[in-house]
Design a protein around this motif. Structure first.
Motif, PDB file in Angstrom:
ATOM      1  N   LYS A 162      -4.914   7.994   7.796  1.00  0.00           N
ATOM      2  CA  LYS A 162      -4.336   6.707   8.176  1.00  0.00           C
ATOM      3  C   LYS A 162      -4.310   5.722   7.008  1.00  0.00           C
ATOM      4  CE  LYS A 162      -5.927   7.123  12.974  1.00  0.00           C
ATOM      5  NZ  LYS A 162      -6.735   6.502  14.058  1.00  0.00           N
ATOM      6  N   LEU A 163      -4.736   6.155   5.820  1.00  0.00           N
ATOM      7  CA  LEU A 163      -4.842   5.257   4.669  1.00  0.00           C
ATOM      8  C   LEU A 163      -3.476   4.723   4.263  1.00  0.00           C
ATOM      9  CD1 LEU A 163      -6.851   4.052   2.636  1.00  0.00           C
ATOM     10  CD2 LEU A 163      -6.372   5.997   1.138  1.00  0.00           C
ATOM     11  N   VAL A 164      -3.377   3.389   4.169  1.00  0.00           N
ATOM     12  CA  VAL A 164      -2.120   2.720   3.830  1.00  0.00           C
ATOM     13  C   VAL A 164      -2.214   2.000   2.484  1.00  0.00           C
ATOM     14  CG1 VAL A 164      -0.545   0.861   4.540  1.00  0.00           C
ATOM     15  CG2 VAL A 164      -1.468   2.411   6.244  1.00  0.00           C
ATOM     16  N   ASP A 165      -3.392   1.477   2.157  1.00  0.00           N
ATOM     17  CA  ASP A 165      -3.540   0.601   0.988  1.00  0.00           C
ATOM     18  C   ASP A 165      -4.812   0.991   0.249  1.00  0.00           C
ATOM     19  OD1 ASP A 165      -3.998  -1.539  -0.785  1.00  0.00           O
ATOM     20  OD2 ASP A 165      -3.097  -2.994   0.558  1.00  0.00           O
ATOM     21  N   LEU A 166      -4.680   1.378  -1.034  1.00  0.00           N
ATOM     22  CA  LEU A 166      -5.836   1.717  -1.870  1.00  0.00           C
ATOM     23  C   LEU A 166      -5.769   0.883  -3.146  1.00  0.00           C
ATOM     24  CD1 LEU A 166      -8.337   3.415  -2.510  1.00  0.00           C
ATOM     25  CD2 LEU A 166      -6.827   5.206  -3.402  1.00  0.00           C
ATOM     26  N   ASN A 213      -3.211  14.846  -2.422  1.00  0.00           N
ATOM     27  CA  ASN A 213      -3.634  15.178  -1.056  1.00  0.00           C
ATOM     28  C   ASN A 213      -3.861  13.948  -0.197  1.00  0.00           C
ATOM     29  OD1 ASN A 213      -3.654  17.929  -1.724  1.00  0.00           O
ATOM     30  ND2 ASN A 213      -5.793  17.839  -2.416  1.00  0.00           N
ATOM     31  N   LEU A 214      -3.638  12.771  -0.764  1.00  0.00           N
ATOM     32  CA  LEU A 214      -3.862  11.558   0.015  1.00  0.00           C
ATOM     33  C   LEU A 214      -2.821  11.443   1.124  1.00  0.00           C
ATOM     34  CD1 LEU A 214      -4.795   8.890  -2.686  1.00  0.00           C
ATOM     35  CD2 LEU A 214      -6.256  10.476  -1.450  1.00  0.00           C
ATOM     36  N   SER A 215      -3.076  10.514   2.007  1.00  0.00           N
ATOM     37  CA  SER A 215      -2.246  10.342   3.198  1.00  0.00           C
ATOM     38  C   SER A 215      -0.780  10.102   2.853  1.00  0.00           C
ATOM     39  CB  SER A 215      -2.794   9.166   4.020  1.00  0.00           C
ATOM     40  OG  SER A 215      -1.870   8.755   4.993  1.00  0.00           O
ATOM     41  N   ASN A 216       0.111  10.739   3.611  1.00  0.00           N
ATOM     42  CA  ASN A 216       1.537  10.434   3.413  1.00  0.00           C
ATOM     43  C   ASN A 216       1.911   9.097   4.023  1.00  0.00           C
ATOM     44  OD1 ASN A 216       1.538  11.001   6.133  1.00  0.00           O
ATOM     45  ND2 ASN A 216       2.669  12.931   5.924  1.00  0.00           N
ATOM     46  N   GLN A 217       0.902   8.407   4.622  1.00  0.00           N
ATOM     47  CA  GLN A 217       1.100   7.038   5.100  1.00  0.00           C
ATOM     48  C   GLN A 217       0.796   6.014   4.004  1.00  0.00           C
ATOM     49  OE1 GLN A 217       2.226   6.503   8.308  1.00  0.00           O
ATOM     50  NE2 GLN A 217       2.345   8.745   8.358  1.00  0.00           N
ATOM     51  N   LEU A 218       0.210   6.483   2.871  1.00  0.00           N
ATOM     52  CA  LEU A 218      -0.196   5.563   1.808  1.00  0.00           C
ATOM     53  C   LEU A 218       1.024   4.824   1.264  1.00  0.00           C
ATOM     54  CD1 LEU A 218      -2.691   4.661   0.159  1.00  0.00           C
ATOM     55  CD2 LEU A 218      -2.036   6.365  -1.556  1.00  0.00           C
ATOM     56  N   SER A 219       0.989   3.481   1.327  1.00  0.00           N
ATOM     57  CA  SER A 219       2.119   2.662   0.906  1.00  0.00           C
ATOM     58  C   SER A 219       1.846   1.942  -0.407  1.00  0.00           C
ATOM     59  CB  SER A 219       2.459   1.641   2.003  1.00  0.00           C
ATOM     60  OG  SER A 219       3.552   0.849   1.631  1.00  0.00           O
ATOM     61  N   PHE A 220       0.594   1.521  -0.631  1.00  0.00           N
ATOM     62  CA  PHE A 220       0.242   0.748  -1.829  1.00  0.00           C
ATOM     63  C   PHE A 220      -0.880   1.456  -2.570  1.00  0.00           C
ATOM     64  CE2 PHE A 220       1.615  -2.134   1.525  1.00  0.00           C
ATOM     65  CZ  PHE A 220       2.650  -2.822   0.902  1.00  0.00           C
ATOM     66  N   LEU A 221      -0.654   1.773  -3.839  1.00  0.00           N
ATOM     67  CA  LEU A 221      -1.663   2.403  -4.679  1.00  0.00           C
ATOM     68  C   LEU A 221      -1.773   1.624  -5.983  1.00  0.00           C
ATOM     69  CD1 LEU A 221      -3.673   4.646  -5.290  1.00  0.00           C
ATOM     70  CD2 LEU A 221      -1.772   6.082  -6.061  1.00  0.00           C
ATOM     71  N   TYR A 222      -2.937   1.001  -6.196  1.00  0.00           N
ATOM     72  CA  TYR A 222      -3.163   0.157  -7.371  1.00  0.00           C
ATOM     73  C   TYR A 222      -4.332   0.735  -8.180  1.00  0.00           C
ATOM     74  CZ  TYR A 222      -0.553  -3.274  -4.588  1.00  0.00           C
ATOM     75  OH  TYR A 222       0.389  -3.928  -3.833  1.00  0.00           O
ATOM     76  N   LEU A 223      -4.033   1.331  -9.335  1.00  0.00           N
ATOM     77  CA  LEU A 223      -5.067   1.889 -10.215  1.00  0.00           C
ATOM     78  C   LEU A 223      -4.971   1.309 -11.622  1.00  0.00           C
ATOM     79  CD1 LEU A 223      -4.893   5.661  -9.147  1.00  0.00           C
ATOM     80  CD2 LEU A 223      -6.561   3.952  -8.418  1.00  0.00           C
ATOM     81  N   GLY A 224      -4.224   0.237 -11.780  1.00  0.00           N
ATOM     82  CA  GLY A 224      -4.008  -0.359 -13.095  1.00  0.00           C
ATOM     83  C   GLY A 224      -5.242  -1.023 -13.673  1.00  0.00           C
ATOM     84  N   HIS A 225      -5.186  -1.304 -14.985  1.00  0.00           N
ATOM     85  CA  HIS A 225      -6.242  -2.032 -15.704  1.00  0.00           C
ATOM     86  C   HIS A 225      -7.596  -1.325 -15.578  1.00  0.00           C
ATOM     87  CE1 HIS A 225      -3.875  -5.643 -16.732  1.00  0.00           C
ATOM     88  NE2 HIS A 225      -3.204  -5.316 -15.638  1.00  0.00           N
ATOM     89  N   ASN A 226      -7.573   0.005 -15.790  1.00  0.00           N
ATOM     90  CA  ASN A 226      -8.789   0.787 -15.899  1.00  0.00           C
ATOM     91  C   ASN A 226      -8.739   1.537 -17.228  1.00  0.00           C
ATOM     92  OD1 ASN A 226     -10.446   0.530 -13.333  1.00  0.00           O
ATOM     93  ND2 ASN A 226      -8.431   0.977 -12.454  1.00  0.00           N
ATOM     94  N   GLN A 227      -9.515   2.602 -17.349  1.00  0.00           N
ATOM     95  CA  GLN A 227      -9.492   3.396 -18.581  1.00  0.00           C
ATOM     96  C   GLN A 227      -9.228   4.863 -18.245  1.00  0.00           C
ATOM     97  OE1 GLN A 227     -12.601   2.356 -21.537  1.00  0.00           O
ATOM     98  NE2 GLN A 227     -13.318   0.812 -20.071  1.00  0.00           N
ATOM     99  N   LEU A 228      -8.241   5.052 -17.380  1.00  0.00           N
ATOM    100  CA  LEU A 228      -7.870   6.404 -16.986  1.00  0.00           C
ATOM    101  C   LEU A 228      -7.042   7.052 -18.090  1.00  0.00           C
ATOM    102  CD1 LEU A 228      -6.910   5.702 -13.258  1.00  0.00           C
ATOM    103  CD2 LEU A 228      -9.146   6.324 -14.210  1.00  0.00           C
ATOM    104  N   THR A 276       5.377   2.713  -1.429  1.00  0.00           N
ATOM    105  CA  THR A 276       6.378   1.689  -1.731  1.00  0.00           C
ATOM    106  C   THR A 276       6.036   0.954  -3.020  1.00  0.00           C
ATOM    107  OG1 THR A 276       5.233   0.002  -0.417  1.00  0.00           O
ATOM    108  CG2 THR A 276       6.892   1.329   0.710  1.00  0.00           C
ATOM    109  N   THR A 277       4.735   0.942  -3.379  1.00  0.00           N
ATOM    110  CA  THR A 277       4.291   0.256  -4.592  1.00  0.00           C
ATOM    111  C   THR A 277       3.270   1.121  -5.310  1.00  0.00           C
ATOM    112  OG1 THR A 277       4.594  -1.910  -3.546  1.00  0.00           O
ATOM    113  CG2 THR A 277       3.242  -1.831  -5.518  1.00  0.00           C
ATOM    114  N   GLN A 315       9.546   1.127  -4.094  1.00  0.00           N
ATOM    115  CA  GLN A 315      10.264  -0.113  -4.428  1.00  0.00           C
ATOM    116  C   GLN A 315       9.818  -0.685  -5.772  1.00  0.00           C
ATOM    117  OE1 GLN A 315       9.809  -2.840  -1.137  1.00  0.00           O
ATOM    118  NE2 GLN A 315      10.243  -1.257   0.371  1.00  0.00           N
ATOM    119  N   VAL A 316       8.522  -0.508  -6.107  1.00  0.00           N
ATOM    120  CA  VAL A 316       7.977  -1.046  -7.358  1.00  0.00           C
ATOM    121  C   VAL A 316       7.179   0.046  -8.050  1.00  0.00           C
ATOM    122  CG1 VAL A 316       6.525  -2.803  -8.412  1.00  0.00           C
ATOM    123  CG2 VAL A 316       7.820  -3.350  -6.349  1.00  0.00           C
TER     124      VAL A 316
END
Length: 962
Positions: free
Chosen positions: A357-361, A378-393, A408-409, A432-433
Motif C-alpha cells: 500500500k506504500l504511496v510515498d517514500l 520490488n516496491l509497491s506498484n502503488q508508489l507515487s512519490f519517491l524522494y532519494l535526493g541529496h544523499n551519497q548514493l 508520478t514523482t 510527471q516529474v
C-alpha cells in the motif's frame, strides 16, 4: 414641496407609529404563545432571541422560524416526544452570521448544540453553563473570540466539546477538569496560551484530544498518562518543548499520535512499538528529537503513516518494514541515518517489498551512503512519490526502477549515480516529474524517455550526458555535451513551459518548429553553435518571458516582433553577428532588460548602448512643443500646488520621524522561518515577484502576531543585489508610512544552499493594487481613502528625499508596493531597487534594473541615473492609477495614448469622466457637486504635473522653489 422641518417631523412621527406597531405585535404574540405552546414559551422565546442575533441567513434556513409553525417543526430543531421541549439545535454549514444569544442557556432540555462551519462572532455566552443535560457542544469553524467560559463546567454531562478554528484566547480554564464525562476535547487552531494544564489528566474519560495550532507553550504534562482510554492526541504547532513524557507511551489504546512543528527534544523509548501496538498514525516531524528511530516500530503492525522528518535522528535505519503491511506514507527526510558500513545504508529497502500500500517514500538529505539495491524494483506498484535526493548514493541506477509503474514523482538528484540512465525509465507512464540532476550519469539520453506522455518536468543538468537529443524531449538539458540539431518533432511538446539547452554543442539553425511550442515562457539556447537567422515562426511565442540566444553564430537583423512581445522581461542577443538598427520600444526601452553586447554591426538603440548612429532614411517628424503647454497651465497649477504643499508640509512637520539605525534586531534562523511558514507552504504564500516570494507566518507563538517573510530567489539574476540594497535602505530609515522591518536572515537551508530573507510587519489589508484590481476584493476604496493613501505615500517620499541623512530614491513606486494596515494607513515597502545617493555601495549602473515598466520614468530607459525626480514621476503615475482605476499598462493605452495623456486630456472640465466610479459613488450627497469636481480636477493636475516626461518640469522643482 415640504420643508426640511416638515420632513423631519414626518419621519419622527412615522418612527413613533412604527414603534407602537411593533409593541402591539409583541403584546399580541405573547398572548398567543401562551395559548399555542402549552407553557413551553421559554423555549419559544429563547429560539426567537437566537434568530434575532442572526444578521445574515443566505440559505433562508430560519424562514420557518415563525408563529405559523410549532417551534418543534422549525428547521434545525428537534424536540422530545413527551414534553415537546427542545433537545437538539443543529444548524451546520448554513452560512449564518451574527452572535450567539445568551438566551440559548434557557433551553434547559438541550442535549446537542451543533453550529459548526458558520460565521458566529463575539464571545461564547457563559449562560451555556446552565445546560446540565448538554452532551454535545459543537461551535467549531466559526469566529468566536474571547476566552473559554469557566461556566461550561456546569455542563457536567458533556461528552464532546468542539471549539476548534475560532479566535479564542487565554488559558484552558481549570474548571474544565470537572467535566468528568468528557471524551473529546477539540480546541485546535485558536490563540490559546498557558500550556497544556496538568489538571486535564483528571478527566480520565478522555479519548481524543485536539489542541494543534495554538501558541500554548510549555511542556507536555506527565499527568496525561492517566488518559487510559486515549486513542488520539494531536498537538502540533503548539510551541511545546522538553521531552515527551514516558507515561504517554503507556497509553496502549493510542491510534493517532501527532506532535509536529514543536521544539521537543530527547529520544524515543526503545520499546515504543511494543507499548503502542494499536498505533496507525505517528507524526513527529519538525522537532529536535535525537537518537535512533527504534526498531521496535516494526511491531506496530497497523501503522499506516510514519512521518519523522526534520529532526536529528541518527544511526542506521533498521526498521523491519516487512511487518508494516498497511504502511502508505514514510517520510524520514532531513535526518542522519548513516550507518557504520560504507555501502549498507540502503539494505532496509529489501524489507519494503511487502508494503503493497506504500504511496510515498521520502528519504532525501539523510546522509545515506551506499548503492541502491536491485530490490527497489520490488516496491509497491502503488508508489507515487519517491524522494532519494541529496544523499551519497553511488553506482548505477537499477533497471528495476522501471517496475514502479505508479510513480508520478521521482527525485534522485545530488547523489553520485553513474553509468547510463536505464531505458526502463520509459515504462513509467504516469511519471510527471523526473529529477536526475547533479549526478554522474553518462552516455546518451534514452529515447524511451520520449514515451513519457505525462512528463511535465525533466531535470537532467549537471551530468556527463552525451549524444543526440531524443526527438521528443524538451526540458532542462543544459551543461552537458549534447550535439546535433534540435529535432523538428519538438513541435509536439505543446505544453512545454521551460526549455534550457544552454552550453552544449548544438549546431545548425534554430528549428522553426519551436514556434509551435506555444506554452513556452523560458527559452535558453545560449552557449551553442547555432547559425543562421532567427526564424519568423518564433513570433507565435507571445507568452515568452525570457529568451537567451547569446554566444552563438546567429546573424541577420533583429526581428520586429521582439519589441511587440508584452510579456518579454529579459532578452539576451549578445555575442552573435546581428546587424542593423536596435529598436527603442518594448523590451528595448529598458536597458536592464536586454543585452546586445558583442554584435559589432548593430546601430542606434538607447543612448546608454553607445552604438553608432544609423543612417537616416527619412525626414524627422516635428515634435509638439509641450513646454508651451506647461507655460500655459503653470499659473493655475502653481496656485493649486501651493495650497496642497502647505497642507502637505504641515502634515510632514507634525509627524517627525527619526531613523533608528542603532535599533537592535532580533535574530532568526532558517529553521525558525521554516516553522513559521509551515515549511514555506503555498497556503501561506501571499505574494511573488521576480526576485522573491512573500509568506505569511508567525514567528512568536506567544503573541500570535503575524509577520510577512520575504524569501529571496537567489538563483535569479539581481536577487542578491536586491537583498543588499534593501538591507542598506532599512538600516537608515524609520517612518510611520514606511513598512516596518523586523529583522533579516542570512543563512543556509537544509540542503546547504544560501538563504536570505527579510521579515516585515504584516499588513492585513494587503496592497493598493489588490484594492484597485483584484476581483477577490468586493470592497472598493472611496475617494477619501484614496486621498489619504496618496497623502501617506507623499509623506513617505518627503521623508526619503528630504529628511534622511542621505537622500534615498525608492526606485520602484507602484500600487503593489504600497501596503495597508488595519486602519488603512499606507506603508511604502520593497526597497530592493533603492539607492542611497552619494553612498558608494549603491552607486547606479547604467545596466542595472531600474523600476517597473509603466511606472519608471522615461529617462531611466536611456541610461540616466536614478534620482528623486524619478520617484516623483512614479508617484504621479501611481496617483493617476489610484484615481482612475486604470493601470499604466492597460490595453487601451496604445498608439500614442498613455495614462498621463489620458488624464491630461480630461483637464479641466471632463475629469469626472476619467475618475474610477468607486471613488465618487460613495461621496456624501451633502457635498456640492461642483466642489467635488474641482477637488478631483486639482488632484488629477498634481498627478499630471508629476508625470511629465521632462524631469525639470515635474512638480518637485515647483514645490522646492515656493
Amino acid at each position: 414641496m415640504k420643508s426640511p422641518q416638515a420632513i423631519i417631523h414626518l419621519s419622527c412621527s412615522s418612527l413613533i407609529s412604527f414603534l407602537f406597531y411593533i409593541l402591539t405585535i409583541i403584546c399580541f404574540t405573547s398572548t398567543t404563545v401562551s395559548a399555542s405552546y402549552g407553557g413551553n414559551e421559554t423555549d419559544y422565546h429563547a429560539l426567537l432571541s437566537f434568530k434575532s442575533k442572526i444578521t445574515h441567513d443566505p440559505y433562508k434556513v430560519l424562514t420557518s422560524w415563525n408563529h405559523s409553525f410549532h417551534f418543534c417543526d422549525w428547521s434545525g430543531i428537534s424536540c422530545g416526544k413527551r414534553r415537546k421541549r427542545v433537545t437538539v439545535l443543529r444548524l451546520v454549514s448554513q452560512g449564518l452570521e451574527g452572535s450567539l444569544s445568551s438566551h440559548v442557556g434557557n433551553l434547559s432540555f438541550l442535549r446537542e448544540i451543533s453550529l459548526t462551519n458558520n460565521s458566529f462572532q463575539g464571545t461564547i455566552p457563559h449562560e451555556l453553563g446552565r445546560l446540565s443535560r448538554l452532551r454535545f457542544l459543537y461551535l467549531d469553524d466559526n469566529k468566536f473570540s474571547g476566552v473559554i467560559p469557566t461556566n461550561l463546567s456546569g455542563c457536567n454531562n458533556l461528552e464532546d466539546l468542539r471549539l476548534s478554528v475560532n479566535k479564542l484566547a487565554g488559558n484552558i480554564p481549570k474548571e474544565m477538569n470537572l467535566l468528568s464525562k468528557l471524551a473529546r476535547l477539540d480546541i485546535y487552531n485558536n490563540k490559546l496560551t498557558g500550556g497544556i494544564p496538568p489538571f486535564l489528566g483528571n478527566i480520565t474519560s478522555m479519548e481524543e484530544f485536539y489542541a494543534a495550532r495554538n501558541p500554548l507553550g510549555g511542556s507536555i504534562p506527565d499527568t496525561l498518562g492517566l488518559w487510559k482510554s486515549l486513542t488520539g492526541f494531536w498537538s502540533g504547532h503548539c510551541n511545546l518543548y522538553g521531552s515527551i513524557p514516558h507515561s504517554i507511551f503507556n497509553l496502549s489504546l493510542l491510534v493517532n499520535f501527532s506532535l509536529p512543528i514543536n521544539q521537543l527534544t530527547g529520544s524515543l523509548p526503545s520499546e515504543i512499538g511494543n507499548q503502542l501496538p494499536n498505533l496507525e498514525f505517528l507524526q513527529l516531524w519538525g522537532n529536535e528529537l535525537t537518537g535512533i528511530i527504534p526498531p521496535s516500530l516494526s511491531n506496530c503492525s497497523k501503522l499506516g503513516y510514519l512521518e519523522m522528518s526534520n529532526n536529528s535522528f541518527s544511526g542506521k535505519l533498521t526498521i523491519d518494514f516487512s511487518k508494516l503491511r498497511d504502511i502508505n506514507i514514510i517520510r524520514l527526510q532531513n535526518n542522519n541515518f548513516h550507518g557504520r558500513k560504507e555501502a549498507d545504508d540502503m539494505s532496509f529497502i529489501d524489507s519494503l517489498k511487502n508494503c503493497t500500500k506504500l504511496v510515498d517514500l521520502g528519504l532525501y538529505n539523510c546522509n545515506l551512503i551506499g548503492v541502491l539495491p536491485i530490490s527497489i524494483g520490488n516496491l509497491s506498484n502503488q508508489l507515487s512519490f519517491l524522494y532519494l535526493g541529496h544523499n551519497q548514493l553511488f553506482g548505477s541506477l537499477p533497471s528495476g526502477i522501471g517496475s514502479l509503474v505508479g510513480l508520478t514523482t521521482l527525485f534522485l538528484e545530488n547523489n553520485r549515480f553513474n553509468g547510463n540512465i536505464p531505458t526502463s525509465v520509459g515504462k513509467l507512464q504516469n511519471l510527471q516529474v523526473l529529477g536526475l540532476y547533479s549526478n554522474q550519469f553518462s552516455g546518451p539520453i534514452p529515447d524511451a524517455i520520449g514515451n513519457l506522455s505525462t512528463l511535465t518536468k525533466l531535470y537532467l543538468y549537471s551530468n556527463k550526458l552525451e549524444g543526440h537529443i531524443p526527438s521528443s524531449l524538451g526540458n532542462y538539458l543544459s551543461q552537458n555535451n549534447l550535439y546535433g540539431s534540435i529535432p523538428s518533432e519538438i513541435k509536439d511538446l505543446k505544453m512545454l513551459n521551460i526549455l534550457d539547452l544552454s552550453y552544449n554543442n548544438l549546431s545548425g539553425t534554430i528549428t522553426s518548429s519551436l514556434g509551435e511550442c506555444i506554452s513556452l515562457t523560458y527559452l535558453d539556447l545560449s552557449g551553442n553553435i547555432f547559425e543562421g537567422t532567427i526564424p519568423p515562426s518564433l513570433s507565435s511565442l507571445g507568452g515568452l518571458q525570457v529568451l537567451n540566444i547569446s554566444q552563438n553564430n546567429l546573424s541577420g537583423k533583429i526581428p520586429k516582433f521582439f519589441d511587440k512581445w508584452k510579456s518579454l522581461e529579459y532578452l539576451n542577443l549578445s555575442f552573435n553577428d546581428f546587424e542593423g538598427e536596435v529598436p527603442v520600444v518594448g523590451v528595448f526601452s529598458n536597458a536592464s532588460a536586454f543585452s546586445v553586447l558583442g554584435n559589432n554591426r548593430l546601430c542606434g538603440g538607447l543612448v546608454t548602448l553607445e552604438l553608432p548612429k544609423c543612417k537616416v532614411t527619412g525626414s524627422k517628424k516635428k515634435r509638439f512643443p509641450f513646454f508651451i503647454l506647461f507655460i500655459v497651465i503653470a499659473p493655475t497649477l502653481l496656485i493649486v500646488l501651493c495650497c496642497v504643499y502647505l497642507l502637505y508640509k504641515k502634515k510632514c512637520n507634525s509627524q517627525p520621524s527619526q531613523s533608528s539605525g542603532n535599533e537592535r534586531f532580533m535574530k532568526v534562523s532558517y529553521n525558525q522561518l521554516l516553522k513559521a511558514t509551515d515549511g514555506f507552504s503555498t497556503t501561506n504564500l501571499i505574494g511573488e515577484g521576480g526576485h522573491s516570494s512573500v509568506y505569511k507566518g508567525i514567528l512568536n507563538h506567544d503573541d500570535d502576531k503575524s509577520v510577512a517573510i520575504k524569501v529571496l530567489h537567489l538563483q535569479n539574476q539581481g536577487a542578491h543585489k536586491s537583498f543588499l540594497a534593501e538591507c542598506e535602505a532599512w538600516r537608515n530609515i524609520r517612518h510611520r508610512n514606511l513598512l516596518k522591518i523586523i529583522t533579516s536572515c542570512s543563512s543556509v537551508d537544509f540542503q546547504g544552499n544560501n538563504f536570505k530573507a527579510l521579515v516585515y510587519e504584516f499588513m492585513p489589508n494587503g496592497s493598493v493594487h489588490d484594492w484597485l484590481h483584484s476581483s477577490a476584493n468586493t470592497s472598493k476604496l472611496n475617494f477619501l481613502q484614496r486621498i489619504n493613501i496618496l497623502r501617506d505615500v507623499a509623506t513617505a517620499l518627503d521623508y526619503l528625499h528630504n529628511r534622511c541623512q542621505a537622500t534615498i530614491v525608492h526606485g520602484d513606486l507602484k500600487p503593489s508596493n504600497i501596503l495597508l494596515d488595519d486602519d488603512m494607513v499606507a506603508h511604502v515597502g520593497d526597497f530592493g531597487l533603492a539607492r542611497l545617493l552619494g553612498a558608494d555601495l549603491n552607486q547606479n549602473s547604467s545596466t542595472g534594473v531600474k523600476g517597473t515598466i509603466g511606472y519608471a520614468p522615461p529617462e531611466y530607459g536611456v541610461g540616466s541615473e536614478m534620482t528623486s525626480c524619478g520617484d516623483v514621476y512614479s508617484f504621479g503615475i501611481l496617483l493617476l492609477e489610484v484615481m482612475t482605476g486604470k493601470k499604466p499598462t492597460d490595453g487601451m493605452f496604445n498608439d500614442g495614448l498613455s495614462l498621463h495623456k489620458f488624464a491630461y486630456m480630461a483637464l479641466p472640465d471632463q475629469v469626472i469622466d476619467v475618475i474610477d466610479n468607486d471613488a465618487i459613488v460613495l461621496q456624501s450627497m451633502e457635498v456640492n457637486a461642483k466642489k467635488v469636481e474641482e477637488c478631483l480636477a486639482a488632484t488629477i493636475k498634481i498627478g499630471v504635473s508629476c508625470s511629465v516626461d521632462s524631469p525639470p518640469q515635474r512638480i518637485l522643482d515647483v514645490l522646492q522653489n515656493i
